[in-house]
Design an enzyme around this catalytic site. Sequence first.
Site, PDB file in Angstrom:
ATOM      1  N   ASN A 120       0.837  -1.210   0.000  1.00  0.00           N
ATOM      2  CA  ASN A 120       0.000   0.000   0.000  1.00  0.00           C
ATOM      3  C   ASN A 120       0.867   1.253   0.000  1.00  0.00           C
ATOM      4  O   ASN A 120       0.547   2.241  -0.675  1.00  0.00           O
ATOM      5  CB  ASN A 120      -0.937   0.000   1.209  1.00  0.00           C
ATOM      6  CG  ASN A 120      -2.175  -0.838   0.966  1.00  0.00           C
ATOM      7  OD1 ASN A 120      -3.082  -0.421   0.259  1.00  0.00           O
ATOM      8  ND2 ASN A 120      -2.198  -2.042   1.518  1.00  0.00           N
ATOM      9  N   ASN A 172      -6.589   4.757   8.781  1.00  0.00           N
ATOM     10  CA  ASN A 172      -6.117   3.370   8.703  1.00  0.00           C
ATOM     11  C   ASN A 172      -6.883   2.654   7.603  1.00  0.00           C
ATOM     12  O   ASN A 172      -8.036   2.995   7.310  1.00  0.00           O
ATOM     13  CB  ASN A 172      -6.379   2.679  10.042  1.00  0.00           C
ATOM     14  CG  ASN A 172      -5.885   1.238  10.055  1.00  0.00           C
ATOM     15  OD1 ASN A 172      -4.801   0.932   9.557  1.00  0.00           O
ATOM     16  ND2 ASN A 172      -6.678   0.343  10.615  1.00  0.00           N
ATOM     17  N   HIS A 176      -8.104  -1.268   6.597  1.00  0.00           N
ATOM     18  CA  HIS A 176      -8.259  -2.572   7.238  1.00  0.00           C
ATOM     19  C   HIS A 176      -8.931  -3.530   6.257  1.00  0.00           C
ATOM     20  O   HIS A 176      -9.922  -3.168   5.610  1.00  0.00           O
ATOM     21  CB  HIS A 176      -9.095  -2.426   8.520  1.00  0.00           C
ATOM     22  CG  HIS A 176      -9.219  -3.711   9.266  1.00  0.00           C
ATOM     23  ND1 HIS A 176      -8.220  -4.198  10.079  1.00  0.00           N
ATOM     24  CD2 HIS A 176     -10.211  -4.629   9.294  1.00  0.00           C
ATOM     25  CE1 HIS A 176      -8.593  -5.367  10.578  1.00  0.00           C
ATOM     26  NE2 HIS A 176      -9.797  -5.652  10.126  1.00  0.00           N
TER      27      HIS A 176
HETATM   28  C1  GAR Z   1      -3.159  -4.516   4.150  1.00  0.00           C
HETATM   29  O1  GAR Z   1      -4.001  -5.440   3.516  1.00  0.00           O
HETATM   30  C2  GAR Z   1      -3.903  -3.786   5.245  1.00  0.00           C
HETATM   31  O2  GAR Z   1      -5.278  -3.673   4.996  1.00  0.00           O
HETATM   32  C3  GAR Z   1      -3.655  -4.678   6.433  1.00  0.00           C
HETATM   33  O3  GAR Z   1      -2.340  -5.104   6.295  1.00  0.00           O
HETATM   34  C4  GAR Z   1      -2.041  -5.236   4.908  1.00  0.00           C
HETATM   35  C5  GAR Z   1      -0.688  -4.613   4.669  1.00  0.00           C
HETATM   36  O4  GAR Z   1      -0.253  -4.934   3.376  1.00  0.00           O
HETATM   37  N1  GAR Z   1      -3.862  -3.966   7.668  1.00  0.00           N
HETATM   38  C6  GAR Z   1      -4.328  -4.536   8.774  1.00  0.00           C
HETATM   39  O5  GAR Z   1      -4.602  -5.708   8.878  1.00  0.00           O
HETATM   40  C7  GAR Z   1      -4.489  -3.565   9.936  1.00  0.00           C
HETATM   41  N2  GAR Z   1      -5.216  -4.171  11.007  1.00  0.00           N
HETATM   42  P1  GAR Z   1       0.964  -4.147   2.742  1.00  0.00           P
HETATM   43  O6  GAR Z   1       2.097  -4.143   3.771  1.00  0.00           O
HETATM   44  O7  GAR Z   1       1.330  -4.938   1.527  1.00  0.00           O
HETATM   45  O8  GAR Z   1       0.490  -2.754   2.417  1.00  0.00           O
END
Ligand code: GAR
EC number: 2.1.2.2
Length: 200
Positions: A14, A107, A109
């Site tokens: 992200n 955030n 999620h």
């Molecule tokens: C994402 O899918 C985000 O929605 C999730 O972690 C992932 C990070 O992916 N966040 C959570 O679970 C927060 N509780 P990335 O490091 O590839 O961006």
Amino acid sequence: MKRIAVFASGSGSNFQAIIDVVQSGELKADISLLICDKPGAFAVQRANAARIPSFVFSAKDYSTKEAYETEILAELKRHGVELVILAGYMRLIGPTLLREYQGRIVNIHPSLLPAFPGKDAIGQALAAKAEWSGVTIHYVDEGMDTGPIIVQERVRLDENETRESLQNKIHAIEHKLYPAIIQVLLTQGGIVNGKKTSTY
Ligand code: GAR
């Protein structure tokens, strides 16, 4: 140009999506800082490659959350950060940061909150054999994934859905939705449940 900071703990896909739209000029923002609580995380390499300064720490080197958040806060202020973007940052934000930034921390999620909050939302949705899950972008408060919702997008789970396939669907949505919402927040102010608000 408004200054933003991204907080990440892992791969940072992200974070990369946000870097890409800033570099292409689609998102008018200055990514001033990466905050990362995992020294080996790939997100840190992404910051280095994009020449974005990073503040990397290990919580175990500090006696309290207040102690490391005090340092994070100093970094945010030093860089003039106006909006904090949590992108896979796997820690609860404490009062030290909330006191200064509440209403300016968002955030993402990987579920339709309030369903499947906390860790491993994707595994939770699969275990529950849910028909629908999705992505939520929300303001951060003191709770675990409880703050006011900005926007949600749904994903239907197939019968043979795997962790990998659901993860891919969710990432595909996140990588488009998060930059678009950041753009709106930076240019138009607050939104709750898809509607503009004067509160944030
Ligand atoms: C994402 O899918 C985000 O929605 C999730 O972690 C992932 C990070 O992916 N966040 C959570 O679970 C927060 N509780 P990335 O490091 O590839 O961006």
